[in-house]
Design an enzyme around this catalytic site. Structure first.
Site, PDB file in Angstrom:
ATOM      1  N   CYS A 134       1.611  15.725  26.774  1.00 33.34           N
ATOM      2  CA  CYS A 134       2.104  14.347  26.719  1.00 33.34           C
ATOM      3  C   CYS A 134       3.489  14.309  26.074  1.00 33.34           C
ATOM      4  O   CYS A 134       4.411  13.657  26.575  1.00 33.34           O
ATOM      5  CB  CYS A 134       1.111  13.470  25.951  1.00 33.34           C
ATOM      6  N   CYS A 135       3.656  15.033  24.952  1.00 34.46           N
ATOM      7  CA  CYS A 135       4.976  15.085  24.284  1.00 34.46           C
ATOM      8  C   CYS A 135       6.017  15.687  25.212  1.00 34.46           C
ATOM      9  O   CYS A 135       7.162  15.226  25.248  1.00 34.46           O
ATOM     10  CB  CYS A 135       4.892  15.906  22.999  1.00 34.46           C
ATOM     11  N   CYS A 218       5.370   7.984  18.017  1.00 35.98           N
ATOM     12  CA  CYS A 218       4.670   7.047  18.892  1.00 35.98           C
ATOM     13  C   CYS A 218       3.557   6.326  18.124  1.00 35.98           C
ATOM     14  O   CYS A 218       2.937   6.896  17.210  1.00 35.98           O
ATOM     15  CB  CYS A 218       4.072   7.785  20.074  1.00 35.98           C
ATOM     16  N   CYS A 246       6.827  18.131  18.296  1.00 34.19           N
ATOM     17  CA  CYS A 246       6.615  17.690  19.680  1.00 34.19           C
ATOM     18  C   CYS A 246       7.055  18.758  20.667  1.00 34.19           C
ATOM     19  O   CYS A 246       6.686  18.712  21.841  1.00 34.19           O
ATOM     20  CB  CYS A 246       7.388  16.405  19.949  1.00 34.19           C
TER      21      CYS A 246
END
Ligand code: SF4
Length: 274
Positions: A134-135, A218, A246
């Site tokens: 996702c990162c 986030c 990340c």
């Protein structure tokens, strides 16, 4: 809202070799952050940008840079999952430094769509690999594309933030990003020195710090820290044994999810071609 630059029209490229940058790093290592930033701005002109998520360290760098070059370039990423407070704070920072030129990056919509269809919207809760995936898609890939148009970037990294950052230099070649120069002007500062600078210079501070946050990313992946915890403990707090990174500042393999990333990129590519 955003003033966009054409990165490859920002001047003649400037690059350094390992030996050269090593000598410069030695010279600059005991210099104040402002002197390191001045060197970066003088050397790279418009081919350097501050890359920031608007945390305290990034805001200190921004304030120092603006005092030397009021129209300094600033790059930030809207991952699509930021806290509302961050969106408001971007506008506050832009108003506070009206001459700065901001570039707000977004992830590739087709990649996000393919990822969410395959793994769900909150895939980062499933495993470290899915969080890193996702990162990669929401943050790292947009930034990597932007860095390709630069010769150097300013970060707000400090050595005391996490073990993965303990050996950073104030100036170093970034071999993870095509050998451009990475300038970590606050490398030898500690958090209280950053706080003192922000207060003494009236620098705007992200409102979530007042709610106990010490590192802000986030919304679903950041929480306030508990007493005695490391400043980055609130990032991906449910993970154990994984770096609080990340992937933009150090290479992180997504392990068995490499094939998943490839499938997502292929699906996005098909969508682009439709
Ligand atoms: Fe995704 Fe969380 Fe990384 Fe943001 S911090 S990109 S939501 S995993």
């Amino acid at each position: 809202m955003t003033q966009l630059l054409e990165p490859d029209t920002a001047g003649a490229p400037v690059s350094f070799g390992d030996l050269e940058i090593g000598e410069i790093a030695l010279d600059l290592d005991d210099q104040d952050p402002e002197d390191v930033i001045a060197w970066g701005l003088e050397t790279f002109g418009d081919r350097i940008a501050i890359v920031t998520a608007l945390q305290k360290d990034g805001m200190a760098i921004l304030d120092m840079a603006v005092k030397i070059k009021p129209d300094v370039r600033v790059i930030t990423v809207d991952t699509g999952r930021l806290p509302q407070e961050t969106y408001a704070f971007v506008d506050e920072a832009r108003e506070h430094y009206p001459q700065t030129r901001w570039e707000v990056l977004f992830p590739d919509a087709s990649e996000v769509e393919a990822m969410v269809q395959r793994r769900g919207v909150n895939l980062f809760r499933n495993s470290v690999e899915e969080r890193m995936l996702c990162c990669q898609i929401r943050k790292v890939r947009p930034l990597v594309k932007a860095l390709r148009g630069l010769d150097a970037w300013f970060t707000g990294l400090r050595r005391d933030q996490w073990a993965s950052r303990a050996a950073i230099q104030k100036v170093q070649l970034d071999h993870d990003h095509e050998g451009i120069v990475k300038i970590n002007a606050l490398a030898d500062w500690e958090g209280d020195e950053v706080d003192a600078y922000l207060e003494a210079n009236g620098v705007p501070v992200h409102p979530l710090y007042a709610q106990g946050y010490t590192s802000i990313g986030c919304a679903p992946c950041t929480r306030p820290i508990e007493s005695g915890e490391n400043d980055r403990a609130g990032r991906w707090w449910w993970e154990t044994g994984a770096p609080k990174e990340c992937g933009i500042h150090c290479p992180i393999e997504t392990g068995s999810f490499e094939h998943e990333a490839e499938a997502i990129f292929a699906a996005a590519e098909r969508k682009h071609q439709q």
